[in-house]
Design an enzyme around this catalytic site. Structure first.
Site, PDB file in Angstrom:
ATOM      1  N   LYS A 172       0.858  -1.170   0.000  1.00 47.79           N
ATOM      2  CA  LYS A 172       0.000   0.000   0.000  1.00 47.79           C
ATOM      3  C   LYS A 172       0.904   1.232   0.000  1.00 47.79           C
ATOM      4  O   LYS A 172       1.833   1.316   0.821  1.00 47.79           O
ATOM      5  CB  LYS A 172      -0.886   0.043   1.258  1.00 47.79           C
ATOM      6  N   TYR A 217       6.411  -4.467  11.850  1.00 43.03           N
ATOM      7  CA  TYR A 217       6.134  -3.069  12.190  1.00 43.03           C
ATOM      8  C   TYR A 217       4.846  -2.509  11.592  1.00 43.03           C
ATOM      9  O   TYR A 217       4.409  -1.419  11.955  1.00 43.03           O
ATOM     10  CB  TYR A 217       7.384  -2.197  11.988  1.00 43.03           C
ATOM     11  N   ASP A 218       4.183  -3.285  10.713  1.00 44.25           N
ATOM     12  CA  ASP A 218       2.820  -2.898  10.340  1.00 44.25           C
ATOM     13  C   ASP A 218       1.913  -2.961  11.570  1.00 44.25           C
ATOM     14  O   ASP A 218       0.969  -2.181  11.719  1.00 44.25           O
ATOM     15  CB  ASP A 218       2.277  -3.786   9.198  1.00 44.25           C
TER      16      ASP A 218
END
Ligand SMILES: Nc1ncnc2c1ncn2[C@@H]1O[C@H](COP(=O)(O)OP(=O)(O)O)[C@@H](O)[C@H]1O
Ligand SMILES: CC(C)(COP(=O)(O)O)[C@@H](O)C(=O)NCCC(=O)O
Ligand SMILES: [K+]
EC number: 2.7.1.33
Length: 243
Positions: free
Chosen positions: A13, A94-95
């Site tokens: 994204k 880390y998302d």
């Protein structure tokens, strides 16, 4: 303007933000980041942040290395506006942290459960004092369908779309309902258990796999497809002086 890059296991994204606001979001291949040159040409980007949960191939690494603006890589060394109580910050995806930061920005001072339904479903808890306690990882919807097919001799690959019945009347409906009801019960089970422990709990639902389901818990649930992107943008602004 800020350039935000979230490279997931299924989809990348990419977003452009102006201050706190999303200007445009792109869905891209996590193997090519095809849209990146056009995005950089279209917008006056000043700085960028990237988070990845996969090892990047050479092409993508090279593309990011030659971005025309400073790039902050989100990892265990990045300063964050929340306290990280995960015992192995170096293995954290880390998302997950970005989603937590995105939720805290919208509701500071609240106990929050963040549920991200993507390739995997992740459950994160952050308390009212801004401490991220960690959370759980379970298989995502496509992974469940794929596992049933690939790890058995006779189960077909069933798609999410199609006939739904409370109890399956054939293989297709049995598998679809088994997967989807299983996820719904799992999600509402987490919400109920956490709400019992933290009565003021708020819940964020995010990720590419939309989930709306019947529950009397609806009033505490916020759906925000862009929570990870918003959290990354917040982290980038938070680190303004450090990049
Ligand atoms: N425009 C879209 N492009 C790609 N996938 C989409 C899109 N809209 C919904 N999806 C769904 O979102 C899922 C990916 O969710 P996402 O949270 O982006 O996963 P991840 O972060 O693990 O890559 C896909 O499995 C697909 O079912
Ligand atoms: C749990 C995840 C696979 C979720 O990835 P996603 O579904 O967003 O693609 C990712 O955050 C990850 O690889 N985490 C590393 C393990 C950990 O967070 O402890
Ligand atoms: K996820």
């Amino acid at each position: 303007m800020n350039l935000i890059i979230d490279i997931g296991n299924t989809v990348a994204k990419i977003a452009v933000f102006k201050d706190k606001d999303i200007v445009e979001v792109f869905y891209d291949s996590n193997q090519t980041l095809e849209n990146l040159p056009d995005i950089c040409a279209k917008y006056a980007v000043e700085k960028a942040i990237a988070a990845t949960v996969i090892d990047l191939n050479e092409q993508v690494s090279a593309q990011l290395a030659c971005l025309p603006v400073p790039l902050l890589w989100l990892n265990e060394t990045t300063s964050l506006p929340v306290e990280n109580l995960y015992e192995t910050p170096e293995t954290l995806g880390y998302d997950r942290m970005a989603a937590v930061v995105g939720a805290c920005e919208q509701f500071p001072g609240k106990d929050i459960l963040v549920i991200d339904a993507g390739t995997c479903i992740t459950y994160e808890f952050v308390d009212a004092a801004g401490r991220y306690h960690g959370g759980n990882i379970s298989p995502g919807v496509q992974m469940r369908f794929k596992a049933l097919h690939e790890l058995t001799g006779r189960l077909p690959l069933v798609s999410r779309e199609g006939r739904r019945l409370p109890l399956g009347k054939d293989t297709d409906t049995a598998m679809r309902e088994g997967v989807l009801k299983g996820m719904e019960y799992e999600i509402s089970g987490y919400i109920m258990a956490m709400k019992h422990k933290y009565p003021e709990l708020l819940v964020f639902l995010t990720g590419g796999d939309d989930f709306s389901f019947d529950t009397n818990l609806k009033s505490i649930i916020f759906a925000d497809r862009f929570l990870v992107l918003k959290g990354l943008n917040r982290i980038l602004n938070y680190n303004n002086d450090r990049i």
